[in-house]
Design a protein around this motif. Structure first.
Motif, PDB file in Angstrom:
ATOM      1  N   GLY B  88      64.263  52.551  15.410  1.00  0.00           N
ATOM      2  CA  GLY B  88      63.472  51.677  16.197  1.00  0.00           C
ATOM      3  C   GLY B  88      63.588  52.108  17.621  1.00  0.00           C
ATOM      4  N   TYR B  89      64.717  52.684  18.186  1.00  0.00           N
ATOM      5  CA  TYR B  89      64.859  52.874  19.585  1.00  0.00           C
ATOM      6  C   TYR B  89      64.036  54.505  19.813  1.00  0.00           C
ATOM      7  CZ  TYR B  89      68.670  49.468  20.274  1.00  0.00           C
ATOM      8  OH  TYR B  89      69.326  48.656  20.295  1.00  0.00           O
ATOM      9  N   ILE B  90      64.010  55.348  18.953  1.00  0.00           N
ATOM     10  CA  ILE B  90      63.289  56.304  18.891  1.00  0.00           C
ATOM     11  C   ILE B  90      61.667  55.906  18.790  1.00  0.00           C
ATOM     12  CG2 ILE B  90      62.420  58.487  17.709  1.00  0.00           C
ATOM     13  CD1 ILE B  90      65.135  58.623  18.723  1.00  0.00           C
ATOM     14  N   LEU B  91      61.396  55.133  18.287  1.00  0.00           N
ATOM     15  CA  LEU B  91      59.822  54.954  18.084  1.00  0.00           C
ATOM     16  C   LEU B  91      59.242  54.081  19.038  1.00  0.00           C
ATOM     17  CD1 LEU B  91      59.549  54.045  14.299  1.00  0.00           C
ATOM     18  CD2 LEU B  91      59.358  56.154  15.313  1.00  0.00           C
ATOM     19  N   ILE B  92      60.042  53.540  19.968  1.00  0.00           N
ATOM     20  CA  ILE B  92      59.708  52.675  21.080  1.00  0.00           C
ATOM     21  C   ILE B  92      59.589  53.601  22.252  1.00  0.00           C
ATOM     22  CG2 ILE B  92      59.983  50.457  20.286  1.00  0.00           C
ATOM     23  CD1 ILE B  92      62.291  50.257  22.197  1.00  0.00           C
ATOM     24  N   GLU B 249      55.421  56.140  10.420  1.00  0.00           N
ATOM     25  CA  GLU B 249      55.575  55.210  11.391  1.00  0.00           C
ATOM     26  C   GLU B 249      54.353  54.357  11.659  1.00  0.00           C
ATOM     27  OE1 GLU B 249      55.333  57.701  15.029  1.00  0.00           O
ATOM     28  OE2 GLU B 249      55.591  55.728  16.166  1.00  0.00           O
ATOM     29  N   SER B 252      54.723  51.537   9.316  1.00  0.00           N
ATOM     30  CA  SER B 252      55.837  50.513   9.618  1.00  0.00           C
ATOM     31  C   SER B 252      55.385  49.623  10.640  1.00  0.00           C
ATOM     32  CB  SER B 252      57.030  51.479  10.051  1.00  0.00           C
ATOM     33  OG  SER B 252      57.937  50.846  10.589  1.00  0.00           O
ATOM     34  N   ARG B 253      54.478  50.121  11.432  1.00  0.00           N
ATOM     35  CA  ARG B 253      53.985  48.824  12.560  1.00  0.00           C
ATOM     36  C   ARG B 253      53.397  47.716  12.044  1.00  0.00           C
ATOM     37  NH1 ARG B 253      50.990  50.563  17.526  1.00  0.00           N
ATOM     38  NH2 ARG B 253      51.644  48.492  18.342  1.00  0.00           N
ATOM     39  N   ARG B 254      52.720  48.146  10.812  1.00  0.00           N
ATOM     40  CA  ARG B 254      51.738  47.217  10.208  1.00  0.00           C
ATOM     41  C   ARG B 254      52.480  46.425   9.217  1.00  0.00           C
ATOM     42  NH1 ARG B 254      47.336  50.595   8.011  1.00  0.00           N
ATOM     43  NH2 ARG B 254      47.119  51.222  10.131  1.00  0.00           N
ATOM     44  N   ARG B 255      53.267  47.095   8.324  1.00  0.00           N
ATOM     45  CA  ARG B 255      54.186  46.401   7.098  1.00  0.00           C
ATOM     46  C   ARG B 255      55.613  46.182   7.471  1.00  0.00           C
ATOM     47  NH1 ARG B 255      51.185  48.821   1.802  1.00  0.00           N
ATOM     48  NH2 ARG B 255      49.262  48.639   2.245  1.00  0.00           N
ATOM     49  N   ALA B 256      56.225  46.750   8.493  1.00  0.00           N
ATOM     50  CA  ALA B 256      57.697  46.523   8.555  1.00  0.00           C
ATOM     51  C   ALA B 256      58.348  47.547   7.737  1.00  0.00           C
ATOM     52  CB  ALA B 256      57.956  45.180   8.945  1.00  0.00           C
ATOM     53  N   GLU B 259      61.670  48.909   8.991  1.00  0.00           N
ATOM     54  CA  GLU B 259      62.263  47.882   9.647  1.00  0.00           C
ATOM     55  C   GLU B 259      63.503  47.085   8.700  1.00  0.00           C
ATOM     56  OE1 GLU B 259      61.995  46.011  12.861  1.00  0.00           O
ATOM     57  OE2 GLU B 259      61.193  48.224  12.824  1.00  0.00           O
ATOM     58  N   ARG B 260      63.518  47.123   7.644  1.00  0.00           N
ATOM     59  CA  ARG B 260      64.626  46.855   6.738  1.00  0.00           C
ATOM     60  C   ARG B 260      65.673  47.895   6.566  1.00  0.00           C
ATOM     61  NH1 ARG B 260      59.667  46.111   2.996  1.00  0.00           N
ATOM     62  NH2 ARG B 260      58.572  44.570   4.358  1.00  0.00           N
TER      63      ARG B 260
END
Lengths: 332, 261
Positions: B88-92, B249, B252-256, B259-260
């Motif tokens: 998450g830290y990388i992707l933001i 990626e 993941s923004r669309r369906r998370a 995230e899990r």
């Protein structure tokens, strides 16, 4: 201090604007018989945060706080509504938003264990495009700020939880972001460490940064936040200054009575008393505490004790409502 | 300039951060000892069954062993972000994704190159095989191209590992597949026709063939086609791997999906 800042907000444009933001998760289970379940984590929340404001987002576990933050930091797309950070849409201008925000998540994961604290910071400084010449100075400043100077060359796997939290904060500030999202930054940190972290958080707004903070610690929110939104089951149920939220509970009194082995029926009888606005039963150490919020001008201690006849009763006290009382009343 | 730094500096730091085999206690037995065992096993099987020359097995297995660092390390350095909960830290971050992810492939391919080169040199010395003097320098180039091509497959492996949250199983399966299909131990023309066709599309097949020709004294010009095919296959796999990572990626923004934990 808080009043002067509040007056300043009125003159400023909102830095974070959230309008009817919603997020639904869809999960599937089973292999042959696929079953899809939809969970509405956030159901149309709206709020604004002004420049330099420290805004708290409070709510129980699963209320939608972290999902809201994940949409604001561009990690998740909203399923409805809009959110803008510094005027930039988080769904459409993700990269521009990312340049301007910092994110700090509580907990001891999310760091490269095998690297030193310094290398963790160096790596993210590269990813945020901090110039090499600026990088060294900036990292040293941040290490000083979070109290990790002198320990930066140690591997993170040897860091205590408090040190990791502080490293998280330093990482979130590497690129000098205008807006900082802090998701339960003091969770699990010892009292002294948490106090130091709170001082660091308070210093952020003094430095002109806009902060969105989530926390489960009410005294922390009360002490730090200029305004608070309480979120429950994906919806904002109250919003305002800590004082306004406390006033919302009423001008009444909170009566706390230590009890031992009280029955549910007794609690319900107390709840039914005229003049009682809310009743809670909390476990504290070896005893239970019956917390009764009363309406203004009502003296109900004797009436409550009358209902506790037959139960073992300990210390009885009364006090002014706190933010925690307001929070409990709002989310229950 | 920022993207160049993300590619080189960032790539190296993240490789150190996420590839746990860099500890000498793991690196030496896994990357320097194991390929020798693999070479010896197939050389002795070849001698016993009177199949191919020692050189055939030394070259084939030395190059094929590049698959271990290239597949495992590539998967770990990207999919490992999810295990460390750093994804998450990388992707933001606003970092451009091409240097962010492909920068990690450079140390992976470099390590794969050194592992294969060491295995070839040490294996040749132990078994006593002869390489034509003119072949040394071009073989080094062939190993580099082969390691790059295998890293391309590693990027696809990484993309799948990112979603599946598991990297070792698929890495082992791909390694086994290359052991059969790349011509390391079974000449490609002896494979069943379907496998022969698959073999033409996997990394290492053309590299191993080129290295064998060079070792037997063929000219560089005669292997340029094989070398080009190996490079193209590597590029195709790398492009597909990168596209899959980017697709993951976006999804993941669309369906998370990422995230899990």
């Amino acid at each position: 201090m808080r009043l002067s800042r509040s007056l300043a907000y009125a003159r400023n444009v909102a830095v974070v604007e959230v309008e009817e933001l919603a997020r639904t998760y869809r999960t599937s289970t089973g292999i042959l018989r696929r079953r899809t379940v939809e969970v509405e984590a956030v159901r149309g929340v709206s709020f604004e945060i002004a420049k330099g404001e420290l805004f708290g987002l409070l709510g129980p576990n699963g209320a939608g706080k972290t999902t809201t933050i994940k949409m604001l930091i561009t990690l998740l797309l909203p399923t409805a509504g809009t959110a803008r950070v510094l005027g930039l849409d988080v769904a459409r201008n993700a990269r521009e938003v990312r340049k301007r925000i910092g994110y700090v998540f509580g907990g001891d994961r999310g760091l490269y264990e095998r690297l030193s604290g310094l290398d963790n910071l160096r790596y993210f400084a590269e990813l945020y495009g901090v110039e090499p010449r600026v990088q060294k100075l900036r990292i040293q400043e941040l290490l000083q700020l979070v109290g990790l100077a002198g320990r930066e060359r140690e591997k993170v796997e040897g860091y205590s939880r408090g040190m990791r939290q502080r490293l998280h904060i330093a990482r979130g500030l590497l690129h000098d972001p205008e807006v900082v999202f802090l998701d339960e930054p003091t969770i699990g940190v010892d009292p002294v460490g948490a106090r130091e972290l709170r001082a660091t958080i308070a210093a952020l707004t003094d430095a002109g940064k806009t902060v969105l903070l989530t926390t489960h610690y009410m005294f922390e929110a009360d002490a730090l936040c200029d305004r608070i939104a309480v979120i429950a089951q994906g919806r904002i149920v109250a919003q305002g200054t800590p004082q306004a939220l406390k006033a919302g509970v009423g001008e009444g009194t909170v009566v706390e009575i230590e009890v031992y082995g009280i029955e549910d029926a007794v609690v319900e009888r107390v709840r039914a008393l005229d003049g009682v606005s809310n009743v809670g039963l909390e476990a504290r150490d070896q005893k239970q505490v019956l917390v009764v919020q009363t309406l203004p001008g009502r003296e109900l201690v004797h009436a409550i004790l009358g209902h506790l006849h037959g139960s073992e009763v300990g210390r009885v006290s009364s006090r002014e409502p706190t933010l925690e009382d307001a929070y409990v009343a709002l989310v229950e | 300039m920022k993207s160049v730094r993300v590619f080189f500096v960032g790539g190296l730091i993240s490789y150190r951060a996420l590839f746990s085999w860099l500890n000498p206690w793991v690196y030496v037995p896994s990357f320097l000892v194991m390929p020798i065992f693999q070479i010896l096993l197939f050389v002795y099987i070849g001698r016993s069954a009177k199949l191919q020359s020692d050189s055939f097995y030394v070259i084939g297995n030395a190059l094929q062993f590049a698959a271990i660092p290239c597949l495992f390390a590539m998967a770990n350095t990207i999919a490992g972000e999810r295990n460390q909960q750093t994804l998450g830290y990388i992707l933001i971050t606003p970092a451009r994704r091409l240097p962010l992810f492909l920068g990690r492939a450079l140390p992976v391919a470099t390590n794969g190159f050194f592992v294969a080169l060491f295995a070839l040199v040490a294996g040749s010395a132990i078994v006593g095989t002869h390489v034509a003097a003119s072949g040394y320098a071009p073989i080094v180039l062939v190993i580099a191209v082969s390691a790059f091509a295998c890293t391309g497959l590693g990027l696809i492996n990484a993309a799948i590992g990112l979603v599946a949250r598991e990297t070792a199983v698929l890495s082992n399966i791909l390694f086994g597949g290359l052991l059969v299909l790349s011509g390391a131990n079974v000449p490609v023309h002896d494979l069943p026709i379907v496998l022969r066709q698959v073999s033409e599309g996997v990394p290492l097949t053309h590299g191993i063939a080129a290295a064998r020709k060079l070792a037997s004294g063929s000219s560089v010009g005669s292997v340029l086609g094989l070398l080009g095919a190996e490079a193209l296959i590597g590029l195709a796999y790398a492009a597909l791997g990168y596209a899959l990572i980017r697709g993951t990626e976006t999804l993941s923004r669309r369906r998370a999906t990422l995230e899990r934990a």
